[in-house]
Design a protein around this motif. Structure first.
Motif, PDB file in Angstrom:
ATOM      1  N   CYS A 141      49.224  44.971  37.197  1.00  0.00           N
ATOM      2  CA  CYS A 141      48.682  44.090  36.160  1.00  0.00           C
ATOM      3  C   CYS A 141      48.335  44.945  34.945  1.00  0.00           C
ATOM      4  O   CYS A 141      47.692  45.977  35.070  1.00  0.00           O
ATOM      5  N   ARG A 142      48.777  44.537  33.764  1.00  0.00           N
ATOM      6  CA  ARG A 142      48.519  45.283  32.536  1.00  0.00           C
ATOM      7  C   ARG A 142      47.324  44.673  31.803  1.00  0.00           C
ATOM      8  O   ARG A 142      47.144  43.460  31.823  1.00  0.00           O
ATOM      9  N   THR A 143      46.550  45.504  31.124  1.00  0.00           N
ATOM     10  CA  THR A 143      45.374  45.022  30.402  1.00  0.00           C
ATOM     11  C   THR A 143      45.676  44.849  28.922  1.00  0.00           C
ATOM     12  O   THR A 143      46.302  45.710  28.305  1.00  0.00           O
TER      13      THR A 143
ATOM     14  N   GLY B 202      46.288  41.737  22.215  1.00  0.00           N
ATOM     15  CA  GLY B 202      47.344  42.740  22.194  1.00  0.00           C
ATOM     16  C   GLY B 202      47.046  43.905  23.115  1.00  0.00           C
ATOM     17  O   GLY B 202      46.014  43.941  23.788  1.00  0.00           O
ATOM     18  N   TRP B 203      47.981  44.839  23.138  1.00  0.00           N
ATOM     19  CA  TRP B 203      47.881  46.017  23.997  1.00  0.00           C
ATOM     20  C   TRP B 203      46.812  46.973  23.466  1.00  0.00           C
ATOM     21  O   TRP B 203      46.493  46.943  22.286  1.00  0.00           O
TER      22      TRP B 203
ATOM     23  N   GLY C 148      34.365  38.008  29.082  1.00  0.00           N
ATOM     24  CA  GLY C 148      35.035  37.786  30.360  1.00  0.00           C
ATOM     25  C   GLY C 148      36.501  38.127  30.215  1.00  0.00           C
ATOM     26  O   GLY C 148      36.899  38.816  29.271  1.00  0.00           O
ATOM     27  N   ALA C 149      37.306  37.637  31.144  1.00  0.00           N
ATOM     28  CA  ALA C 149      38.736  37.938  31.127  1.00  0.00           C
ATOM     29  C   ALA C 149      39.509  36.744  31.673  1.00  0.00           C
ATOM     30  O   ALA C 149      38.948  35.882  32.350  1.00  0.00           O
ATOM     31  N   TYR C 150      40.788  36.700  31.353  1.00  0.00           N
ATOM     32  CA  TYR C 150      41.671  35.685  31.939  1.00  0.00           C
ATOM     33  C   TYR C 150      43.030  36.319  32.178  1.00  0.00           C
ATOM     34  O   TYR C 150      43.376  37.335  31.567  1.00  0.00           O
ATOM     35  N   GLY C 151      43.784  35.727  33.082  1.00  0.00           N
ATOM     36  CA  GLY C 151      45.098  36.248  33.411  1.00  0.00           C
ATOM     37  C   GLY C 151      46.196  35.334  32.903  1.00  0.00           C
ATOM     38  O   GLY C 151      46.000  34.136  32.751  1.00  0.00           O
ATOM     39  N   TYR C 152      47.349  35.920  32.624  1.00  0.00           N
ATOM     40  CA  TYR C 152      48.533  35.142  32.280  1.00  0.00           C
ATOM     41  C   TYR C 152      49.759  36.010  32.515  1.00  0.00           C
ATOM     42  O   TYR C 152      49.647  37.213  32.716  1.00  0.00           O
ATOM     43  N   ALA C 153      50.929  35.382  32.528  1.00  0.00           N
ATOM     44  CA  ALA C 153      52.184  36.111  32.677  1.00  0.00           C
ATOM     45  C   ALA C 153      52.830  36.218  31.310  1.00  0.00           C
ATOM     46  O   ALA C 153      53.172  35.206  30.696  1.00  0.00           O
TER      47      ALA C 153
ATOM     48  N   SER D  70      46.006  40.928  32.313  1.00  0.00           N
ATOM     49  CA  SER D  70      44.622  40.510  32.301  1.00  0.00           C
ATOM     50  C   SER D  70      44.106  40.789  30.895  1.00  0.00           C
ATOM     51  O   SER D  70      44.257  41.899  30.393  1.00  0.00           O
ATOM     52  N   VAL D  71      43.544  39.756  30.263  1.00  0.00           N
ATOM     53  CA  VAL D  71      43.057  39.895  28.896  1.00  0.00           C
ATOM     54  C   VAL D  71      41.537  39.946  28.907  1.00  0.00           C
ATOM     55  O   VAL D  71      40.883  38.996  29.327  1.00  0.00           O
ATOM     56  N   GLN D  72      40.969  41.075  28.482  1.00  0.00           N
ATOM     57  CA  GLN D  72      39.522  41.212  28.330  1.00  0.00           C
ATOM     58  C   GLN D  72      39.183  40.640  26.955  1.00  0.00           C
ATOM     59  O   GLN D  72      39.753  41.051  25.951  1.00  0.00           O
TER      60      GLN D  72
END
Length: 154
Positions: free
Chosen positions: A9-11, A43-44, A75-80, A92-94
């Motif tokens: 998983c990339r942040t 973004g990255w 918080g954070a959320y996930g997506y593809a 995972s987006v912080q």
């Protein structure tokens, strides 16, 4: 560099850009470049910048936002994240809150995206990710009383 779904998983770092408008919290969403759906700027990681400052830089590049970014995350959320044909990477987006002070008309991605203010409930309905939806809905409760005061915007 990128991996197929199912692997690591990339942040990424993102900004919930918000303002007080007529006593209500509003959130600025932007459209994604590929599908045109409503998202938050993200973004990255950027070398030499903190996660919060990275989120603020993305808000500038993608939405022309200038303002004050909180140092603590919401918080954070996930997506593809879709890559080229038939490939995606789990992200995972912080997320950091960013109180908008100014919106500039000229910003790097102005020709590639739309931006629009929404009330929190409507913004939550516009985004696809359930965790991001919950984060947006919780925003008014997470802002301190000092955030909502008219003087805070001065």
């Amino acid at each position: 560099q990128t991996r197929d779904a199912g692997q690591e998983c990339r942040t990424q770092y993102g900004a919930v850009c918000w303002r007080m408008h007529r006593g209500r919290v509003e959130v600025l969403l932007v459209t994604s470049r590929d599908t045109g759906r409503w998202i938050i700027p993200k973004g990255w990681p950027i070398s030499g910048l903190t996660p919060a400052d990275t989120a603020a830089r993305e808000a500038w590049k993608e939405a022309g936002v200038q303002g004050d970014v909180a140092t603590g995350d919401l918080g954070a959320y996930g997506y593809a994240k879709a890559l080229e044909a038939n490939r995606s990477v789990a992200c995972s987006v912080q997320v950091f809150g960013l109180r908008v002070a100014r919106l500039r008309d000229k910003f790097p991605e102005r020709k590639e995206r739309r931006r629009k203010w929404f009330g929190v409930e409507k913004a939550a309905r516009k985004v696809a990710e359930p965790e991001l939806r919950a984060l947006l809905l919780s925003l008014p409760d997470r802002l301190g009383p000092e955030d909502a005061s008219p003087l805070a915007a001065a």
